[in-house]
Design a protein around this motif. Structure first.
Motif, mmCIF file in Angstrom:
data_model
loop_
_atom_site.group_PDB
_atom_site.id
_atom_site.type_symbol
_atom_site.label_atom_id
_atom_site.label_comp_id
_atom_site.label_asym_id
_atom_site.label_seq_id
_atom_site.Cartn_x
_atom_site.Cartn_y
_atom_site.Cartn_z
ATOM 1 N N ARG A 285 13.038 3.346 10.185
ATOM 2 C CA ARG A 285 11.663 2.924 10.456
ATOM 3 C C ARG A 285 11.337 3.020 11.952
ATOM 4 N NH1 ARG A 285 12.009 -2.790 8.270
ATOM 5 N NH2 ARG A 285 10.054 -3.044 9.426
ATOM 6 N N THR B 46 12.567 5.263 14.084
ATOM 7 C CA THR B 46 12.525 6.667 14.518
ATOM 8 C C THR B 46 11.652 7.543 13.622
ATOM 9 O OG1 THR B 46 14.554 7.112 13.250
ATOM 10 C CG2 THR B 46 14.812 6.490 15.568
ATOM 11 N N ARG C 251 8.676 9.602 11.649
ATOM 12 C CA ARG C 251 7.550 10.426 12.071
ATOM 13 C C ARG C 251 6.401 10.283 11.083
ATOM 14 N NH1 ARG C 251 9.332 10.118 16.677
ATOM 15 N NH2 ARG C 251 10.770 11.664 17.514
ATOM 16 N N TYR D 260 7.466 5.591 8.060
ATOM 17 C CA TYR D 260 6.571 5.515 9.225
ATOM 18 C C TYR D 260 5.642 4.315 9.105
ATOM 19 C CZ TYR D 260 3.021 7.145 12.617
ATOM 20 O OH TYR D 260 2.144 7.273 13.677
ATOM 21 N N ALA E 73 7.726 2.038 13.985
ATOM 22 C CA ALA E 73 7.795 3.346 14.632
ATOM 23 C C ALA E 73 6.792 3.439 15.772
ATOM 24 C CB ALA E 73 7.532 4.446 13.610
ATOM 25 N N GLN F 15 7.918 3.937 19.590
ATOM 26 C CA GLN F 15 7.704 5.256 20.178
ATOM 27 C C GLN F 15 6.560 5.288 21.191
ATOM 28 O OE1 GLN F 15 7.715 8.216 16.956
ATOM 29 N NE2 GLN F 15 9.099 6.856 15.830
#
Length: 288
Positions: free
Chosen positions: A159, A161, A163, A169, A173, A177
Protein backbone atom coordinates in the motif's frame (compact mmCIF):
# COMPACT_ATOMS: atom_id res chain seq x y z
CA UNK A 1 28.45 -20.38 16.91
CA UNK A 2 30.11 -17.09 15.95
CA UNK A 3 27.98 -13.96 15.80
CA UNK A 4 28.52 -10.48 14.37
CA UNK A 5 29.51 -9.00 17.72
CA UNK A 6 30.59 -11.76 20.08
CA UNK A 7 27.25 -11.69 21.88
CA UNK A 8 25.15 -14.88 22.17
CA UNK A 9 22.82 -16.01 19.35
CA UNK A 10 19.34 -14.55 19.66
CA UNK A 11 17.68 -17.89 20.45
CA UNK A 12 20.00 -18.18 23.44
CA UNK A 13 19.24 -14.60 24.50
CA UNK A 14 15.49 -15.25 24.31
CA UNK A 15 15.82 -18.46 26.32
CA UNK A 16 18.05 -16.85 28.96
CA UNK A 17 15.66 -13.94 29.54
CA UNK A 18 12.42 -15.88 28.91
CA UNK A 19 11.33 -13.49 26.17
CA UNK A 20 8.32 -15.17 24.65
CA UNK A 21 6.75 -12.81 22.12
CA UNK A 22 3.46 -11.28 23.20
CA UNK A 23 0.66 -10.96 20.68
CA UNK A 24 -0.84 -8.04 22.63
CA UNK A 25 2.32 -6.04 21.93
CA UNK A 26 2.42 -6.97 18.25
CA UNK A 27 5.70 -8.83 18.77
CA UNK A 28 7.27 -11.19 16.23
CA UNK A 29 11.00 -11.62 16.79
CA UNK A 30 13.42 -11.87 13.87
CA UNK A 31 16.21 -14.17 15.04
CA UNK A 32 18.52 -14.45 12.02
CA UNK A 33 21.36 -11.97 12.56
CA UNK A 34 22.24 -12.16 8.86
CA UNK A 35 18.75 -10.84 8.04
CA UNK A 36 18.89 -8.10 10.65
CA UNK A 37 22.26 -7.02 9.24
CA UNK A 38 20.69 -6.88 5.75
CA UNK A 39 17.92 -4.62 7.05
CA UNK A 40 20.52 -2.36 8.68
CA UNK A 41 22.43 -2.14 5.39
CA UNK A 42 19.22 -1.29 3.53
CA UNK A 43 19.20 1.98 5.48
CA UNK A 44 22.39 3.04 3.72
CA UNK A 45 25.67 4.18 5.24
CA UNK A 46 25.00 4.56 8.97
CA UNK A 47 28.42 5.96 9.83
CA UNK A 48 27.98 9.45 11.26
CA UNK A 49 24.21 9.03 11.77
CA UNK A 50 22.01 8.59 14.81
CA UNK A 51 19.36 5.89 14.47
CA UNK A 52 15.91 5.67 16.03
CA UNK A 53 14.67 2.11 16.51
CA UNK A 54 11.16 1.31 17.78
CA UNK A 55 10.37 -2.08 19.28
CA UNK A 56 13.85 -3.65 19.40
CA UNK A 57 12.67 -6.67 21.40
CA UNK A 58 15.69 -8.88 22.20
CA UNK A 59 17.90 -6.63 20.06
CA UNK A 60 18.59 -8.47 16.82
CA UNK A 61 18.21 -5.40 14.61
CA UNK A 62 19.85 -3.22 17.27
CA UNK A 63 22.97 -5.37 17.00
CA UNK A 64 22.88 -5.10 13.23
CA UNK A 65 22.66 -1.32 13.36
CA UNK A 66 25.56 -1.00 15.76
CA UNK A 67 27.69 -3.53 13.88
CA UNK A 68 27.03 -1.60 10.66
CA UNK A 69 28.54 1.53 12.23
CA UNK A 70 25.61 3.62 13.52
CA UNK A 71 26.98 6.52 15.53
CA UNK A 72 24.30 6.08 18.19
CA UNK A 73 21.07 4.11 18.48
CA UNK A 74 18.05 5.21 20.48
CA UNK A 75 15.91 2.11 21.08
CA UNK A 76 12.38 2.65 22.41
CA UNK A 77 11.00 -0.53 23.94
CA UNK A 78 7.65 -0.76 25.74
CA UNK A 79 8.21 -4.28 27.07
CA UNK A 80 10.33 -4.09 30.23
CA UNK A 81 11.19 -7.81 29.93
CA UNK A 82 13.53 -6.93 27.05
CA UNK A 83 15.60 -4.40 29.00
CA UNK A 84 18.20 -6.85 30.42
CA UNK A 85 18.95 -8.22 26.94
CA UNK A 86 19.29 -4.69 25.56
CA UNK A 87 21.53 -3.74 28.50
CA UNK A 88 23.94 -6.50 27.45
CA UNK A 89 24.15 -4.93 23.98
CA UNK A 90 24.72 -1.49 25.48
CA UNK A 91 27.62 -2.89 27.52
CA UNK A 92 29.13 -4.35 24.34
CA UNK A 93 28.91 -0.94 22.60
CA UNK A 94 29.69 1.63 25.34
CA UNK A 95 28.10 5.03 24.78
CA UNK A 96 26.40 4.05 21.52
CA UNK A 97 23.06 2.61 22.67
CA UNK A 98 20.41 4.40 24.71
CA UNK A 99 17.30 2.42 25.66
CA UNK A 100 14.04 4.05 26.71
CA UNK A 101 11.39 1.89 28.36
CA UNK A 102 8.44 3.79 26.92
CA UNK A 103 5.59 3.85 24.42
CA UNK A 104 6.90 5.21 21.10
CA UNK A 105 3.56 6.94 20.51
CA UNK A 106 4.21 9.10 23.59
CA UNK A 107 7.89 9.97 23.07
CA UNK A 108 9.47 12.83 21.13
CA UNK A 109 12.78 11.26 20.08
CA UNK A 110 14.33 14.54 18.90
CA UNK A 111 15.54 15.39 22.41
CA UNK A 112 17.72 12.27 22.36
CA UNK A 113 19.14 12.37 18.82
CA UNK A 114 21.46 14.51 16.71
CA UNK A 115 21.18 15.01 12.96
CA UNK A 116 21.50 13.28 10.61
CA UNK A 117 18.86 10.85 11.86
CA UNK A 118 17.68 7.59 10.29
CA UNK A 119 14.70 5.60 11.52
CA UNK A 120 15.17 1.83 11.21
CA UNK A 121 12.73 -0.56 12.83
CA UNK A 122 10.91 -3.86 12.73
CA UNK A 123 7.77 -2.08 13.85
CA UNK A 124 5.27 -3.81 16.12
CA UNK A 125 2.33 -4.73 13.89
CA UNK A 126 -0.21 -3.00 16.12
CA UNK A 127 1.33 0.52 15.90
CA UNK A 128 3.36 0.44 12.69
CA UNK A 129 0.96 2.30 10.39
CA UNK A 130 0.13 4.94 13.00
CA UNK A 131 3.82 5.70 13.56
CA UNK A 132 4.45 5.91 9.82
CA UNK A 133 1.63 8.42 9.32
CA UNK A 134 2.96 10.53 12.19
CA UNK A 135 6.44 10.58 10.65
CA UNK A 136 5.00 11.51 7.25
CA UNK A 137 2.79 14.33 8.52
CA UNK A 138 4.85 16.57 10.82
CA UNK A 139 3.90 20.26 11.19
CA UNK A 140 6.99 21.28 9.19
CA UNK A 141 8.87 19.72 6.30
CA UNK A 142 11.65 18.50 5.92
CA UNK A 143 11.15 16.23 8.95
CA UNK A 144 13.62 15.42 11.72
CA UNK A 145 14.60 12.20 9.92
CA UNK A 146 16.49 11.69 6.65
CA UNK A 147 15.08 8.25 5.88
CA UNK A 148 12.78 5.55 7.22
CA UNK A 149 13.66 1.86 6.79
CA UNK A 150 10.72 -0.03 8.22
CA UNK A 151 9.35 -3.54 8.29
CA UNK A 152 5.60 -4.04 7.88
CA UNK A 153 3.22 -6.75 6.88
CA UNK A 154 3.74 -7.14 3.14
CA UNK A 155 0.21 -5.91 2.45
CA UNK A 156 1.00 -2.60 4.18
CA UNK A 157 4.30 -2.30 2.29
CA UNK A 158 2.42 -2.77 -0.96
CA UNK A 159 0.00 0.00 0.00
CA UNK A 160 2.93 2.36 0.66
CA UNK A 161 4.56 1.74 -2.72
CA UNK A 162 1.39 1.21 -4.82
CA UNK A 163 0.82 2.98 -8.14
CA UNK A 164 -2.44 4.42 -9.52
CA UNK A 165 -4.77 1.82 -10.95
CA UNK A 166 -3.83 -0.92 -8.50
CA UNK A 167 -6.05 -2.26 -5.76
CA UNK A 168 -3.48 -1.32 -3.11
CA UNK A 169 -3.33 2.33 -4.20
CA UNK A 170 -4.85 4.72 -1.67
CA UNK A 171 -4.24 7.16 1.15
CA UNK A 172 -1.04 5.52 2.39
CA UNK A 173 0.56 5.58 -1.07
CA UNK A 174 -0.26 9.25 -1.56
CA UNK A 175 0.97 10.32 1.89
CA UNK A 176 4.19 8.35 1.41
CA UNK A 177 4.98 9.28 -2.18
CA UNK A 178 4.07 12.98 -1.89
CA UNK A 179 7.06 13.70 0.33
CA UNK A 180 9.38 10.69 -0.01
CA UNK A 181 10.99 8.33 -2.46
CA UNK A 182 9.44 5.03 -1.36
CA UNK A 183 10.53 1.57 -2.45
CA UNK A 184 10.28 -1.99 -1.19
CA UNK A 185 13.78 -3.36 -0.57
CA UNK A 186 13.22 -6.90 0.72
CA UNK A 187 10.55 -9.42 1.65
CA UNK A 188 10.61 -12.01 4.41
CA UNK A 189 8.58 -15.24 4.81
CA UNK A 190 6.61 -15.99 7.98
CA UNK A 191 9.10 -18.65 9.06
CA UNK A 192 11.81 -16.00 9.50
CA UNK A 193 10.03 -14.90 12.71
CA UNK A 194 9.23 -16.34 16.12
CA UNK A 195 6.34 -16.83 16.42
CA UNK A 196 5.66 -17.10 12.69
CA UNK A 197 2.94 -14.63 11.66
CA UNK A 198 0.24 -15.65 9.20
CA UNK A 199 1.49 -13.21 6.56
CA UNK A 200 4.68 -12.31 4.71
CA UNK A 201 6.58 -9.20 5.77
CA UNK A 202 8.48 -6.59 3.76
CA UNK A 203 10.96 -3.80 4.37
CA UNK A 204 10.27 -0.40 2.85
CA UNK A 205 12.83 2.39 2.51
CA UNK A 206 11.48 5.95 2.38
CA UNK A 207 13.91 8.79 1.70
CA UNK A 208 12.66 12.26 2.62
CA UNK A 209 12.47 14.70 -0.28
CA UNK A 210 13.60 18.30 0.36
CA UNK A 211 10.08 19.47 -0.55
CA UNK A 212 6.82 17.76 -1.60
CA UNK A 213 6.67 16.64 -5.24
CA UNK A 214 3.74 18.95 -6.00
CA UNK A 215 2.39 21.98 -4.09
CA UNK A 216 -0.61 21.36 -1.84
CA UNK A 217 -1.75 22.21 1.66
CA UNK A 218 -1.34 19.03 3.75
CA UNK A 219 -4.76 19.31 5.39
CA UNK A 220 -6.47 19.96 2.07
CA UNK A 221 -4.69 17.00 0.50
CA UNK A 222 -5.73 14.75 3.38
CA UNK A 223 -9.33 15.94 3.03
CA UNK A 224 -9.70 15.24 -0.69
CA UNK A 225 -7.82 11.95 -0.51
CA UNK A 226 -9.97 10.71 2.38
CA UNK A 227 -13.15 11.74 0.57
CA UNK A 228 -12.09 10.08 -2.66
CA UNK A 229 -11.01 6.77 -1.18
CA UNK A 230 -13.71 6.44 1.47
CA UNK A 231 -16.01 5.57 -1.43
CA UNK A 232 -13.43 4.33 -3.88
CA UNK A 233 -15.91 2.42 -6.04
CA UNK A 234 -17.87 5.57 -6.79
CA UNK A 235 -17.06 8.15 -9.43
CA UNK A 236 -15.40 11.23 -7.97
CA UNK A 237 -18.42 13.42 -8.68
CA UNK A 238 -20.31 11.27 -6.17
CA UNK A 239 -17.46 10.57 -3.74
CA UNK A 240 -16.66 14.28 -3.32
CA UNK A 241 -20.22 15.47 -2.72
CA UNK A 242 -19.71 15.74 1.02
CA UNK A 243 -16.79 18.19 0.75
CA UNK A 244 -18.15 20.23 -2.16
CA UNK A 245 -21.63 21.18 -0.97
CA UNK A 246 -20.53 24.78 -0.40
CA UNK A 247 -19.12 25.13 -3.93
CA UNK A 248 -21.29 26.58 -6.71
CA UNK A 249 -21.61 23.75 -9.21
CA UNK A 250 -20.66 21.18 -6.57
CA UNK A 251 -18.22 18.33 -7.12
CA UNK A 252 -18.22 18.63 -10.90
CA UNK A 253 -17.12 22.28 -10.71
CA UNK A 254 -14.40 21.34 -8.24
CA UNK A 255 -13.12 18.56 -10.46
CA UNK A 256 -13.21 20.82 -13.50
CA UNK A 257 -11.06 23.37 -11.63
CA UNK A 258 -8.52 20.60 -10.98
CA UNK A 259 -8.61 19.37 -14.59
CA UNK A 260 -10.04 15.98 -13.59
CA UNK A 261 -12.86 14.02 -15.17
CA UNK A 262 -15.96 13.77 -12.95
CA UNK A 263 -16.42 10.13 -14.05
CA UNK A 264 -12.95 9.12 -12.84
CA UNK A 265 -12.50 7.06 -9.68
CA UNK A 266 -9.99 7.81 -6.92
CA UNK A 267 -7.74 4.85 -7.76
CA UNK A 268 -7.24 6.29 -11.27
CA UNK A 269 -5.96 9.69 -10.06
CA UNK A 270 -2.21 10.06 -9.71
CA UNK A 271 -0.41 12.08 -7.05
CA UNK A 272 -0.21 15.20 -9.21
CA UNK A 273 -3.96 15.02 -9.84
CA UNK A 274 -4.78 14.76 -6.16
CA UNK A 275 -2.51 17.72 -5.38
CA UNK A 276 -4.32 19.75 -8.06
CA UNK A 277 -7.63 18.72 -6.48
CA UNK A 278 -6.37 19.76 -3.04
CA UNK A 279 -5.35 23.20 -4.36
CA UNK A 280 -8.72 23.65 -6.06
CA UNK A 281 -10.60 22.65 -2.90
CA UNK A 282 -8.41 24.90 -0.68
CA UNK A 283 -9.10 27.84 -3.03
CA UNK A 284 -12.82 27.47 -2.37
CA UNK A 285 -12.18 27.72 1.38
CA UNK A 286 -10.12 30.92 1.17
CA UNK A 287 -11.85 34.19 2.09
CA UNK A 288 -12.49 36.49 -0.86
Amino acid sequence: MATIDGLPPLREVIATHDLRARKALGQNFLLDLNLTARIARAAGDLGGADVLEVGPGPGGLTRGLLAEGARRVLAIEKDARCLPALAEIAARYPGRLEVLNADALEIDPRAHLDAPIRVVANLPYNVGTELLIRWLTPPDWPPFWDSLTLMFQKEVAQRITARPGSGAYGRLAILSQWRTEARMVMTLPPEAFVPAPKVHSAVVHLKALPAPRFPADPRALETVVAAGFNQRRKMLRAALKGISQHIPGGAEALLDSAGLAPTARAEEIDLEGFCALARAWAATRSPC
